[in-house]
Design an enzyme around this catalytic site. Structure first.
Site, short mmCIF file in Angstrom:
data_model
loop_
_atom_site.label_atom_id
_atom_site.label_comp_id
_atom_site.label_asym_id
_atom_site.label_seq_id
_atom_site.Cartn_x
_atom_site.Cartn_y
_atom_site.Cartn_z
N HIS A 1 67.40 31.67 30.73
CA HIS A 1 68.04 30.98 29.59
C HIS A 1 68.98 31.93 28.84
O HIS A 1 69.03 31.93 27.61
CB HIS A 1 66.98 30.42 28.63
CG HIS A 1 66.26 29.22 29.17
ND1 HIS A 1 66.79 27.95 29.14
CD2 HIS A 1 65.06 29.11 29.77
CE1 HIS A 1 65.93 27.09 29.67
NE2 HIS A 1 64.87 27.77 30.08
N ASP B 1 60.38 31.42 29.66
CA ASP B 1 60.19 30.21 30.45
C ASP B 1 61.31 30.01 31.46
O ASP B 1 62.43 30.49 31.30
CB ASP B 1 60.10 28.99 29.53
CG ASP B 1 61.38 28.75 28.73
OD1 ASP B 1 61.94 29.75 28.24
OD2 ASP B 1 61.82 27.60 28.61
N GLU B 2 60.99 29.29 32.50
CA GLU B 2 61.94 28.77 33.48
C GLU B 2 62.93 29.83 33.99
O GLU B 2 64.11 29.55 34.20
CB GLU B 2 62.71 27.58 32.88
CG GLU B 2 61.80 26.41 32.54
CD GLU B 2 62.53 25.29 31.85
OE1 GLU B 2 62.21 24.12 32.14
OE2 GLU B 2 63.39 25.55 30.99
N SER B 3 62.44 31.03 34.22
CA SER B 3 63.29 32.10 34.74
C SER B 3 63.23 32.07 36.26
O SER B 3 62.73 32.99 36.92
CB SER B 3 62.84 33.45 34.18
OG SER B 3 63.83 34.43 34.36
#
Length: 533
Positions: free
Chosen positions: A261, A348-350
């Site tokens: 992100h 998150d969401e890496s």
């Protein structure tokens, strides 16, 4: 002399009051109190607020006068009563008592006097919110109403179930103005929330000035989802938000999401970038499908600015010392202007960060946050690394990560996407929002228990509850209000009130009363068909 005059007026008012018949009013239990207090005892009479009312504050707290003035200011527009505030007299008494500081409070009301006591200023403030909810809904009006300002008599003993009761506002996907952030804080305070988590950075925008890295806002702050002009807060503006929140006993938790992100940062400084990997598949500097870090170390390439809503394509270069200098500078500058205890590192969401690199990064960044005196918070993926003692894992998706957090002896912040994500659509007809986690109606936000939601996770393991509002589709105050209310009020009760006291049927009745207050305040809330508004 003024003090003696007011004392005489109050004595006279008391004598007149004692000669009148008792005022009858519906009991406290029938008021629309949200969140529901721990204990209520009604006495079936009423306290009539009149023009000669005044507020007295007692105790050692530095903010007691501020709270008293807040109460006076909240009551004045609708009643027309300019209630004086002093330490010497008043029939509405705010008293901070001795003892270990606690958010618990007691509210006692008889026909002649109102008294709110607590061992903390925060407890006094929460008692004030409860007192205000006992008034007729017209108290929310911005002009004088012809109403008898009667509140029911009795007593309330109250304290929160969880110590952390928060909401997250994503100001990165769409930039949210200072005025609208303050408006959000005002609404949170009415429901006894005490933490505002600001999601300050993401792929689509960098929203906080970092003086040692000025391009973060110059370039990274210049756009948002949909290609708008974006925006950012200067450090002085950020401090203004922090101070405004603190006046309502809300602590700001800043988040810099990393190592994923991070496209806005990567577009600002190419040396942080291991490669450009946008959702359309246009990947720069690839060798056999993998990023060639050696080439990029020699010739770093800035990413392109991004204004879509896909996730998981960006990552900081986790193998460069320059990256950790950047991260440390950001943590240092934000920590210096954030008095609260927490710093949120995202995590998150890496998806494009190799797992060993991700673990190395998270463990090293935790050390940097601790170096500057803050407690780490991160999304639940960080539990796949070794957590420092005290680090908080924010559960949003993977139950296994919540269990990993507990196994390491760390606390969990409960934000299950299927219950607390305020950007999820109510149903398939909702005008904005997403539904990748679920459609979340009001009942779904209300009927769940943080202490039993994840098997093996109990109340002892949980720091608190937080309701995030992501802004991929949210662009302005009207959108914020529509997606937030009434669900934020439901989350407030989940976080504050014990499960055995909560009843969906009773909440339906009370939220309808709250709806009348929102109408008066011109807050454009979603009128759930589950409630008889």
């Amino acid at each position: 002399m003024k003090s003696l005059l007011w004392s005489a007026i109050l004595v006279a008012a008391s004598i007149v009051s004692s000669c009148q018949a008792p005022i009858q009013v519906a009991p406290i239990e029938e008021a629309g109190l949200i969140p529901l207090p721990k204990s209520i005892n009604s006495t079936g009479k009423g306290f009539l607020l009149t023009a000669d009312a005044s507020i007295q504050y007692k105790g050692a707290g530095n903010k007691l006068e501020t709270i008293a003035n807040y109460l006076s200011d909240r009551i004045a527009p609708a009643t027309g009563f300019e209630m004086p505030v002093s330490q010497t007299f008043g029939n509405i008494i705010l008293e901070q008592t001795n003892g270990e500081a606690s958010e618990a409070y007691q509210l006692t009301i008889d026909e002649n006097e109102v008294k709110i006591t607590s061992t903390s200023e925060a407890g006094i403030f929460y008692g004030v919110q409860t007192f205000l909810q006992l008034f007729p809904t017209e108290i929310e009006s911005s002009y004088v109403e012809s109403v008898d300002w009667v509140v029911p008599t009795g007593s309330i003993q109250d304290q929160p179930e969880f110590e952390y009761r928060g909401s997250m506002l994503d100001v990165a996907r769409h930039f949210i103005s200072i005025e609208d952030v303050k408006h959000y804080i005002d609404q949170m305070a009415k429901f006894k929330f005490n933490y505002l988590h600001l999601h300050l950075t993401d792929d689509q925008g960098w929203r906080i000035e970092i003086k040692s890295w000025p391009k973060l806002t110059e370039i990274g702050g210049s756009t948002e989802v949909g290609g708008g002009k974006g925006g950012f807060y200067t450090q002085e503006e950020y401090k203004e938000i922090v101070a405004y929140a603190a006046d309502q006993f809300i602590t700001v938790v800043p988040e810099v999401d990393m190592p994923g992100h991070t496209n806005a940062a990567l577009a600002s400084y190419g040396e942080l970038n291991p490669g450009v990997n946008l959702p359309d598949g246009d990947v720069s500097t690839m060798v056999e499908g993998k990023i060639d870090f050696d080439i990029l170390d020699k010739n770093p390439v800035p990413a392109e600015l991004y204004s879509g809503i896909e996730v998981g394509f960006s990552t900081l270069a986790t193998n460069k010392e320059r990256t950790y200098q950047f991260v440390e500078d950001v943590i240092r500058e934000i920590s210096e202007i954030t008095p609260g205890p927490y710093f949120h590192i995202g995590g998150d969401e890496s998806h494009v960060t190799e797992k060993p690199d991700y673990i190395y990064f998270v463990e090293r960044v935790q050390e940097l946050v601790q170096k500057y005196g803050k407690i780490n918070v991160g999304w639940d993926e960080i539990a796949t690394s070794k957590l420092l003692p005290g680090t908080i894992s924010q559960f949003w998706a993977e139950e296994e990560n919540a269990k990993l957090t507990k196994e390491q002896g760390n606390k969990i912040l409960m934000s299950p996407a299927k219950r607390t994500y305020l950007d999820m659509q109510y149903d398939s007809t909702t005008r904005i929002g997403l539904h990748w986690a679920a459609y979340i109606e009001l009942e779904d936000s209300y009927k769940w228990d943080p202490s039993t939601y994840v098997e093996g996770i109990n109340k002892f393991d949980i720091l608190g509850v937080e309701a995030p509002l992501w802004t991929e589709t949210v662009t302005n105050r009207a959108d914020i209000e529509y997606m937030t209310f009434p669900r934020l009020a439901a989350i407030a009760e989940v976080a504050w009130s014990t499960k055995d006291l909560r009843s969906w049927e009773d909440f339906q009745r009370r939220i309808a009363i709250q709806g009348k207050r929102w109408d008066i305040n011109k807050i454009g809330f979603y009128r759930s068909p589950q409630v008889n508004w």
